[in-house]
Design an enzyme around this catalytic site. Structure first.
Site, mmCIF file in Angstrom:
data_model
loop_
_atom_site.group_PDB
_atom_site.id
_atom_site.type_symbol
_atom_site.label_atom_id
_atom_site.label_comp_id
_atom_site.label_asym_id
_atom_site.label_seq_id
_atom_site.Cartn_x
_atom_site.Cartn_y
_atom_site.Cartn_z
ATOM 1 N N ASN A 135 -2.826 -9.705 28.068
ATOM 2 C CA ASN A 135 -2.650 -10.688 26.991
ATOM 3 C C ASN A 135 -3.872 -10.757 26.071
ATOM 4 O OD1 ASN A 135 -2.002 -14.279 26.601
ATOM 5 N ND2 ASN A 135 -1.040 -12.602 25.518
ATOM 6 N N CYS A 148 -4.617 -7.511 24.184
ATOM 7 C CA CYS A 148 -4.457 -6.394 23.236
ATOM 8 C C CYS A 148 -3.055 -6.383 22.610
ATOM 9 C CB CYS A 148 -4.739 -5.054 23.907
ATOM 10 S SG CYS A 148 -6.424 -4.890 24.557
ATOM 11 N N ARG A 149 -2.067 -5.950 23.364
ATOM 12 C CA ARG A 149 -0.748 -5.702 22.762
ATOM 13 C C ARG A 149 0.070 -6.960 22.506
ATOM 14 N NH1 ARG A 149 0.840 -1.651 27.395
ATOM 15 N NH2 ARG A 149 -0.448 -3.223 28.451
ATOM 16 N N SER A 150 0.221 -7.820 23.516
ATOM 17 C CA SER A 150 1.139 -8.957 23.320
ATOM 18 C C SER A 150 0.638 -10.006 22.323
ATOM 19 C CB SER A 150 1.561 -9.600 24.652
ATOM 20 O OG SER A 150 0.488 -10.162 25.340
ATOM 21 N N ASP A 184 -0.981 1.303 26.543
ATOM 22 C CA ASP A 184 -2.125 0.418 26.765
ATOM 23 C C ASP A 184 -3.345 1.001 26.052
ATOM 24 O OD1 ASP A 184 -4.268 -0.967 27.740
ATOM 25 O OD2 ASP A 184 -3.708 -0.762 29.848
HETATM 26 P P1 4NP Z 1 -3.123 -5.513 27.143
HETATM 27 O O1 4NP Z 1 -4.345 -4.497 27.409
HETATM 28 O O2 4NP Z 1 -2.285 -5.476 28.413
HETATM 29 O O3 4NP Z 1 -2.428 -4.915 25.983
HETATM 30 O O4 4NP Z 1 -3.740 -6.858 26.879
HETATM 31 C C1 4NP Z 1 -5.140 -4.523 28.546
HETATM 32 C C2 4NP Z 1 -6.153 -5.439 28.636
HETATM 33 C C3 4NP Z 1 -6.977 -5.433 29.745
HETATM 34 C C4 4NP Z 1 -6.785 -4.502 30.750
HETATM 35 C C5 4NP Z 1 -5.758 -3.592 30.646
HETATM 36 C C6 4NP Z 1 -4.936 -3.609 29.542
HETATM 37 N N1 4NP Z 1 -7.648 -4.478 31.875
HETATM 38 O O5 4NP Z 1 -7.510 -3.567 32.691
HETATM 39 O O6 4NP Z 1 -8.497 -5.373 31.998
#
Ligand code: 4NP
Length: 159
Positions: free
Chosen positions: A12, A14-16, A122
């Site tokens: 939560n 980056c993408r969402s 991701d």
């Molecule tokens: P999101 O990206 O799922 O698009 O917010 C990520 C943010 C953090 C992590 C992985 C993906 N992480 O491994 O901390």
């Protein structure tokens, strides 16, 4: 009743949150803001309370979109509140289904990509170019998603 849409990714940050903010901009532009209730959440807890990733904010800001909220984790007790739980990838889908989400409410954002289905990758361990690519995927997939929803919007709150 507004159509309730929750965007979900892993962290939560980056993408969402990007999908949430871009979707808000699109429905405002279309005069459909009142037809929706929109939020986003992560399946993981690592980043709860943090603002969106700096790289996400940078690619959004370049398009005039500010990301205002902080990260939160999805809760079991909210699953039935959402008409659409819009996941970014298959791993998110598995996670929300294992929490108990109704499979009929779970859709993958890129199933609405006019250029073809897949995951929204991701970008966390990528460079700024990965975030730029994700922005493009999210932007065009949300156009497809909004068009798919239009016929089912409540005429009292929508168009
Ligand atoms: P999101 O990206 O799922 O698009 O917010 C990520 C943010 C953090 C992590 C992985 C993906 N992480 O491994 O901390």
């Amino acid at each position: 009743m507004p159509t309730h849409v929750l965007f979900v990714c892993l962290g939560n940050i980056c993408r969402s949150p990007l999908a949430e903010a871009v979707f808000r901009a699109k429905i405002a532009e279309a005069g459909l803001a009142d037809a929706f209730a929109v939020d986003s959440a992560g399946t993981g807890s690592w980043h709860v309370g943090e603002p969106p990733d700096e790289r996400t904010r940078r690619v959004a800001r370049a398009r005039g979109i500010e990301l205002a909220r902080t990260a939160r984790q999805i809760r079991r007790d909210e699953l039935d509140r959402w008409d659409y739980i819009v996941v970014m990838d298959e791993s998110n889908r598995r996670d929300v289904l294992s929490l108990g989400a109704d499979p009929a409410r779970v859709v993958k954002l890129r199933d609405f990509d006019p250029e073809g289905p897949g995951d929204v990758p991701d970008p966390y361990y990528g460079g700024l170019d990965a975030f730029e690519q994700v922005y493009g995927i999210i932007d065009r997939s949300l156009d497809g998603f909004l068009e798919a929803l239009r016929p089912s919007l409540d005429p009292g709150t929508g168009l």
